[in-house]
Scaffold this motif. Sequence first.
Motif, PDB file in Angstrom:
ATOM      1  N   THR A 159      -4.947  10.212 -15.391  1.00  0.00           N
ATOM      2  CA  THR A 159      -4.170  10.217 -16.622  1.00  0.00           C
ATOM      3  C   THR A 159      -2.949  11.117 -16.451  1.00  0.00           C
ATOM      4  OG1 THR A 159      -5.319  12.135 -17.576  1.00  0.00           O
ATOM      5  CG2 THR A 159      -6.333   9.983 -17.913  1.00  0.00           C
ATOM      6  N   ARG A 160      -2.279  11.412 -17.558  1.00  0.00           N
ATOM      7  CA  ARG A 160      -1.118  12.311 -17.502  1.00  0.00           C
ATOM      8  C   ARG A 160      -1.481  13.723 -17.954  1.00  0.00           C
ATOM      9  NH1 ARG A 160       2.491   9.855 -22.528  1.00  0.00           N
ATOM     10  NH2 ARG A 160       1.045  10.414 -24.204  1.00  0.00           N
ATOM     11  N   VAL A 161      -2.757  13.957 -18.294  1.00  0.00           N
ATOM     12  CA  VAL A 161      -3.213  15.311 -18.633  1.00  0.00           C
ATOM     13  C   VAL A 161      -4.253  15.747 -17.609  1.00  0.00           C
ATOM     14  CG1 VAL A 161      -2.738  15.166 -21.106  1.00  0.00           C
ATOM     15  CG2 VAL A 161      -4.932  14.378 -20.235  1.00  0.00           C
ATOM     16  N   ASP A 162      -4.443  17.058 -17.490  1.00  0.00           N
ATOM     17  CA  ASP A 162      -5.265  17.592 -16.398  1.00  0.00           C
ATOM     18  C   ASP A 162      -6.739  17.739 -16.754  1.00  0.00           C
ATOM     19  OD1 ASP A 162      -4.814  19.613 -18.205  1.00  0.00           O
ATOM     20  OD2 ASP A 162      -4.528  21.177 -16.695  1.00  0.00           O
ATOM     21  N   GLY A 163      -7.256  16.841 -17.578  1.00  0.00           N
ATOM     22  CA  GLY A 163      -8.669  16.874 -17.885  1.00  0.00           C
ATOM     23  C   GLY A 163      -8.957  16.529 -19.333  1.00  0.00           C
ATOM     24  N   VAL A 164     -10.174  16.850 -19.761  1.00  0.00           N
ATOM     25  CA  VAL A 164     -10.621  16.588 -21.129  1.00  0.00           C
ATOM     26  C   VAL A 164     -10.515  17.876 -21.934  1.00  0.00           C
ATOM     27  CG1 VAL A 164     -12.562  15.890 -22.568  1.00  0.00           C
ATOM     28  CG2 VAL A 164     -12.180  14.760 -20.363  1.00  0.00           C
ATOM     29  N   TYR A 165      -9.888  17.779 -23.106  1.00  0.00           N
ATOM     30  CA  TYR A 165      -9.672  18.947 -23.967  1.00  0.00           C
ATOM     31  C   TYR A 165     -10.454  18.807 -25.270  1.00  0.00           C
ATOM     32  CZ  TYR A 165      -5.832  20.764 -21.100  1.00  0.00           C
ATOM     33  OH  TYR A 165      -5.085  21.309 -20.078  1.00  0.00           O
ATOM     34  N   SER A 166     -10.650  19.928 -25.927  1.00  0.00           N
ATOM     35  CA  SER A 166     -11.344  19.944 -27.218  1.00  0.00           C
ATOM     36  C   SER A 166     -10.538  19.234 -28.303  1.00  0.00           C
ATOM     37  CB  SER A 166     -11.630  21.390 -27.642  1.00  0.00           C
ATOM     38  OG  SER A 166     -10.418  22.131 -27.712  1.00  0.00           O
ATOM     39  N   ALA A 167      -9.213  19.144 -28.104  1.00  0.00           N
ATOM     40  CA  ALA A 167      -8.315  18.423 -29.009  1.00  0.00           C
ATOM     41  C   ALA A 167      -7.141  17.928 -28.169  1.00  0.00           C
ATOM     42  CB  ALA A 167      -7.839  19.332 -30.140  1.00  0.00           C
ATOM     43  N   ASP A 168      -6.247  17.177 -28.770  1.00  0.00           N
ATOM     44  CA  ASP A 168      -5.087  16.665 -28.047  1.00  0.00           C
ATOM     45  C   ASP A 168      -4.182  17.831 -27.652  1.00  0.00           C
ATOM     46  OD1 ASP A 168      -2.793  15.459 -27.095  1.00  0.00           O
ATOM     47  OD2 ASP A 168      -2.745  13.918 -28.644  1.00  0.00           O
ATOM     48  N   PRO A 169      -4.071  18.138 -26.346  1.00  0.00           N
ATOM     49  CA  PRO A 169      -3.268  19.288 -25.925  1.00  0.00           C
ATOM     50  C   PRO A 169      -1.775  19.132 -26.202  1.00  0.00           C
ATOM     51  CG  PRO A 169      -3.951  18.001 -24.020  1.00  0.00           C
ATOM     52  CD  PRO A 169      -4.665  17.436 -25.205  1.00  0.00           C
ATOM     53  N   ARG A 177      -9.569  23.308 -22.353  1.00  0.00           N
ATOM     54  CA  ARG A 177      -9.976  22.290 -21.379  1.00  0.00           C
ATOM     55  C   ARG A 177     -11.396  22.562 -20.885  1.00  0.00           C
ATOM     56  NH1 ARG A 177     -10.013  21.331 -15.865  1.00  0.00           N
ATOM     57  NH2 ARG A 177      -9.256  23.426 -15.400  1.00  0.00           N
ATOM     58  N   PHE A 178     -12.159  21.503 -20.750  1.00  0.00           N
ATOM     59  CA  PHE A 178     -13.506  21.602 -20.183  1.00  0.00           C
ATOM     60  C   PHE A 178     -13.425  21.346 -18.682  1.00  0.00           C
ATOM     61  CE2 PHE A 178     -14.024  19.888 -24.523  1.00  0.00           C
ATOM     62  CZ  PHE A 178     -14.880  20.845 -25.077  1.00  0.00           C
ATOM     63  N   SER A 179     -14.086  22.167 -17.894  1.00  0.00           N
ATOM     64  CA  SER A 179     -14.157  21.889 -16.453  1.00  0.00           C
ATOM     65  C   SER A 179     -15.314  20.934 -16.174  1.00  0.00           C
ATOM     66  CB  SER A 179     -14.327  23.178 -15.648  1.00  0.00           C
ATOM     67  OG  SER A 179     -15.500  23.861 -16.055  1.00  0.00           O
ATOM     68  N   LYS A 180     -16.401  21.091 -16.950  1.00  0.00           N
ATOM     69  CA  LYS A 180     -17.542  20.185 -16.856  1.00  0.00           C
ATOM     70  C   LYS A 180     -18.108  19.977 -18.252  1.00  0.00           C
ATOM     71  CE  LYS A 180     -19.082  21.620 -12.224  1.00  0.00           C
ATOM     72  NZ  LYS A 180     -20.196  22.232 -11.454  1.00  0.00           N
ATOM     73  N   ILE A 181     -18.628  18.797 -18.496  1.00  0.00           N
ATOM     74  CA  ILE A 181     -19.251  18.512 -19.787  1.00  0.00           C
ATOM     75  C   ILE A 181     -20.235  17.362 -19.589  1.00  0.00           C
ATOM     76  CG2 ILE A 181     -17.466  16.867 -20.536  1.00  0.00           C
ATOM     77  CD1 ILE A 181     -17.803  18.066 -23.380  1.00  0.00           C
ATOM     78  N   SER A 182     -21.320  17.371 -20.337  1.00  0.00           N
ATOM     79  CA  SER A 182     -22.305  16.295 -20.215  1.00  0.00           C
ATOM     80  C   SER A 182     -21.891  15.111 -21.095  1.00  0.00           C
ATOM     81  CB  SER A 182     -23.692  16.785 -20.634  1.00  0.00           C
ATOM     82  OG  SER A 182     -23.734  17.003 -22.034  1.00  0.00           O
ATOM     83  N   PHE A 183     -22.448  13.950 -20.786  1.00  0.00           N
ATOM     84  CA  PHE A 183     -22.183  12.763 -21.605  1.00  0.00           C
ATOM     85  C   PHE A 183     -22.563  13.036 -23.062  1.00  0.00           C
ATOM     86  CE2 PHE A 183     -22.636  10.561 -17.440  1.00  0.00           C
ATOM     87  CZ  PHE A 183     -21.458   9.839 -17.460  1.00  0.00           C
ATOM     88  N   GLN A 184     -23.732  13.679 -23.244  1.00  0.00           N
ATOM     89  CA  GLN A 184     -24.231  13.939 -24.589  1.00  0.00           C
ATOM     90  C   GLN A 184     -23.293  14.848 -25.368  1.00  0.00           C
ATOM     91  OE1 GLN A 184     -26.859  12.280 -25.656  1.00  0.00           O
ATOM     92  NE2 GLN A 184     -26.679  13.104 -27.727  1.00  0.00           N
ATOM     93  N   GLU A 185     -22.820  15.915 -24.715  1.00  0.00           N
ATOM     94  CA  GLU A 185     -21.897  16.843 -25.377  1.00  0.00           C
ATOM     95  C   GLU A 185     -20.595  16.149 -25.748  1.00  0.00           C
ATOM     96  OE1 GLU A 185     -22.079  21.284 -23.827  1.00  0.00           O
ATOM     97  OE2 GLU A 185     -22.190  19.872 -22.154  1.00  0.00           O
ATOM     98  N   ALA A 186     -20.083  15.342 -24.825  1.00  0.00           N
ATOM     99  CA  ALA A 186     -18.831  14.624 -25.078  1.00  0.00           C
ATOM    100  C   ALA A 186     -18.975  13.691 -26.269  1.00  0.00           C
ATOM    101  CB  ALA A 186     -18.415  13.845 -23.837  1.00  0.00           C
ATOM    102  N   LYS A 189     -19.215  15.788 -29.556  1.00  0.00           N
ATOM    103  CA  LYS A 189     -17.940  16.388 -29.934  1.00  0.00           C
ATOM    104  C   LYS A 189     -16.892  15.333 -30.298  1.00  0.00           C
ATOM    105  CE  LYS A 189     -18.564  20.440 -26.936  1.00  0.00           C
ATOM    106  NZ  LYS A 189     -18.600  21.493 -27.962  1.00  0.00           N
ATOM    107  N   GLY A 190     -17.240  14.057 -30.102  1.00  0.00           N
ATOM    108  CA  GLY A 190     -16.322  12.976 -30.435  1.00  0.00           C
ATOM    109  C   GLY A 190     -15.092  12.932 -29.548  1.00  0.00           C
ATOM    110  N   LEU A 191     -15.264  13.318 -28.266  1.00  0.00           N
ATOM    111  CA  LEU A 191     -14.127  13.343 -27.345  1.00  0.00           C
ATOM    112  C   LEU A 191     -13.782  11.930 -26.898  1.00  0.00           C
ATOM    113  CD1 LEU A 191     -15.187  16.426 -25.183  1.00  0.00           C
ATOM    114  CD2 LEU A 191     -13.667  16.380 -27.165  1.00  0.00           C
ATOM    115  N   ASN A 192     -12.513  11.602 -26.973  1.00  0.00           N
ATOM    116  CA  ASN A 192     -12.057  10.246 -26.659  1.00  0.00           C
ATOM    117  C   ASN A 192     -11.732  10.147 -25.175  1.00  0.00           C
ATOM    118  OD1 ASN A 192     -11.249   7.621 -27.005  1.00  0.00           O
ATOM    119  ND2 ASN A 192      -9.179   8.159 -27.650  1.00  0.00           N
ATOM    120  N   ILE A 193     -12.760   9.916 -24.353  1.00  0.00           N
ATOM    121  CA  ILE A 193     -12.587   9.860 -22.901  1.00  0.00           C
ATOM    122  C   ILE A 193     -12.398   8.420 -22.449  1.00  0.00           C
ATOM    123  CG2 ILE A 193     -13.699  10.340 -20.687  1.00  0.00           C
ATOM    124  CD1 ILE A 193     -15.229  12.616 -22.244  1.00  0.00           C
ATOM    125  N   MET A 194     -13.300   7.567 -22.880  1.00  0.00           N
ATOM    126  CA  MET A 194     -13.237   6.127 -22.616  1.00  0.00           C
ATOM    127  C   MET A 194     -13.749   5.430 -23.872  1.00  0.00           C
ATOM    128  SD  MET A 194     -14.823   5.530 -18.817  1.00  0.00           S
ATOM    129  CE  MET A 194     -13.774   5.449 -17.363  1.00  0.00           C
TER     130      MET A 194
END
Length: 235
Positions: A159-169, A177-186, A189-194
Amino acid sequence: MEYKRILLKLSGEALMGNQQYGIDASRLEQYSLEIKKVKDLGIEIAIVIGGGNIYRGVQAESSGIDRVQGDYMGMLATMINAMALQSALENHGLYTRLMSGIKMEQISEPFIRRRAMRHLEKGRIVIFGAGIGNPYFTTDSTASLRAIEIEADVVLKGTRVDGVYSADPEKDPNATRFSKISFQEAYQKGLNIMDMTAFTLCQENNLPIRVFDMNKPGNLAKLVQGEEVGTLISS
């Protein structure tokens, strides 16, 4: 190497560069060089690329086009990007195969799982175009499904950002930014990854996803060599 076989997911919008639409030749060249670095390390590479720089199926309803028809138009857009990327990679001496979810014999092979795996074993880069050949499925879903089918070790979402963030950076300066996160946590938290279909496929098949900044030179090579780049989503 951290991984032996990877599925690289690229967005169509990334190919626009600073343009409003279409394909930026300099961005295409940059991506092909980044992929070549990884190929030179002996990694088996499959690629899924979106078509949002040309057409999105979800645009169809707002423009009065039937959604199913619009999704097929979007699949054709992914083929244009896939052919451009194939040409750029071959200009650098790499061997490629383009496989399509829709029959297009003159320009691609139909997707056959065993044939795709054989191409990878022979050192060819396999590009999957036209999604899975059905409407209502995104290229994220295609990436997850094809990665599972070819037994890839990971889905790398460039992507154009360096990972998954708690909100839109780009909107929230306090986003972390999270360095690691589980599927369940994501999910919690309602993170829009895919999209949910793609995300669930990866979760149920224990297929990790790594989100990283594809536009930063060297990131892809660092990642496959085991460096902590981007965010890892896993079980």
